[in-house]
Design an enzyme around this catalytic site. Structure first.
Site, short mmCIF file in Angstrom:
data_model
loop_
_atom_site.label_atom_id
_atom_site.label_comp_id
_atom_site.label_asym_id
_atom_site.label_seq_id
_atom_site.Cartn_x
_atom_site.Cartn_y
_atom_site.Cartn_z
N LYS A 1 -2.50 -1.91 -3.19
CA LYS A 1 -3.56 -1.06 -2.61
C LYS A 1 -3.18 0.40 -2.83
CE LYS A 1 -5.98 -0.10 1.73
NZ LYS A 1 -6.67 -0.69 2.86
N GLU B 1 0.82 -1.22 0.00
CA GLU B 1 0.00 0.00 0.00
C GLU B 1 0.85 1.26 0.00
OE1 GLU B 1 -2.61 0.57 3.39
OE2 GLU B 1 -3.62 2.25 2.43
#
Ligand code: 13P
Length: 335
Positions: A217, A175
């Protein structure tokens, strides 16, 4: 490796997405206090248990990201939280970074910590039932940011994390979050996010991470919250797809967006348009925290005994996002 690829596909296949319920105790305290609920371990568990046992889980939620406190908790019915999540047909996951700290050499930026002792912590989480993990790098946009130092050091940390996670047979969620804060244009967000993601994959490849067993992400491409040049949802979708097409290697099975402070409807609408316009082979789904929980938390705070009512609110949001992950959502079905 096909085992990790299968897990990634089970988490994100068929319109399923991820519930990011991994707020640290400090963040969860802010969330609970904002709705006048006292933050203690019991209340944090009570809200989360309500969501994890809701009917929408089996249809919509392929994975739940937990915080260290929660993965070790047991429900009011004496079921271990990871077991509850698995019994709902979803995979338990765990946030393994220990937070973003000031980056030495660039005091207005952050570097995410948590690599020391990570191999041992991963083994413990695996034993507790975790099938996937999360590590969040955070970047700001301003005249001189994100700096090369921040882009490079966060990518290095994300890659070392991901390699250790795969060694322990779990799927790493990578992420890199470029924050919405600031007055930057969507074009700046596009350029900076593309640079950040490309650097992450360079490092993942250098560290021999198998891309088939990774979930990315990212943030969507948006104008900064203080920008006077806001763009339409359609433009958000087009720029987001442009960014990901040029910066994500084709082996990556799935992309799950963070909501990052967008409203519930905004994040659903943008995800829906992304899927309607998506011509890539990537699955494009959601890994939302606030955008899945906000309304449910508000309802619950006023009706703590009303488990079913809270679950109904949560199920609706999950269903709307699962439809959006298939490009089948419309404003009319919100009510
Ligand atoms: P938000 O969807 O609220 O941004 O949270 C997602 C997340 O996990 C951030 O790390």
């Amino acid at each position: 490796m096909s085992e990790l690829n299968n897990i990634a596909l089970e988490i994100l296949g068929n319109g399923k997405g991820i519930l990011a319920a991994d707020e640290s105790t400090a963040t969860m305290t802010k969330r609970l206090e904002s709705v006048n609920v006292q933050s203690n371990a019991e209340n944090r568990l009570r809200f989360r248990e309500t969501l994890f046992s809701s009917g929408g889980m089996s249809e919509c939620i392929g994975g739940v990201i937990l915080y260290d406190e929660t993965i070790k908790q047991t429900t009011s019915k004496k079921i271990k939280i990871p077991e509850l999540i698995s019994s709902m047909g979803s995979h338990p996951g765990i946030k393994v970074d220990t937070g973003a700290k000031v980056l030495a050499g660039s005091p207005n930026e952050k570097i995410t910590e948590g690599l020391d002792g990570l191999r041992e912590r991963l083994k413990e989480y695996y034993k507790l039932g975790a099938k996937f993990t999360k590590w969040r790098g955070v970047y700001t946009i301003s005249k001189n940011h994100p700096s090369e130092l921040s882009i490079q050091s966060n990518a290095h940390a994300l890659a070392r994390y991901a390699a250790l996670v795969q060694e322990c047979n779990m799927v790493p969620i990578v992420e890199p979050e470029v924050l919405m804060d600031g007055d930057h244009s969507a074009k700046d967000c596009l350029n900076k996010t593309s640079e950040v993601i490309k650097k992450c994959f360079d490092e993942l490849i250098l560290h021999k991470v198998e891309l088939k067993g990774v979930i990315l992400k990212p943030n969507m491409i948006l104008a900064g919250t203080k920008s006077t040049n806001k763009i339409s949802s359609e433009k958000v979708a087009k720029l987001t797809l442009e960014c990901l097409k040029s910066s994500v290697p084709s082996e990556v099975p799935g992309i799950a967006f963070l909501s990052g402070g967008q409203s519930e409807i905004e994040s659903t609408e943008n995800l829906n348009l992304i899927n309607q316009l998506n011509k890539t082979n990537f699955i494009m789904s959601y890994s939302y925290g606030r955008a899945l929980q906000q309304s449910a938390l508000k309802f619950w705070s006023k009706n703590i005994e009303d488990v079913e009512g809270t679950q109904k609110v949560f199920n609706h949001r999950a269903k709307m996002n699962t439809l959006a992950a298939q490009g089948k959502w419309s404003k009319e079905i919100e009510n």
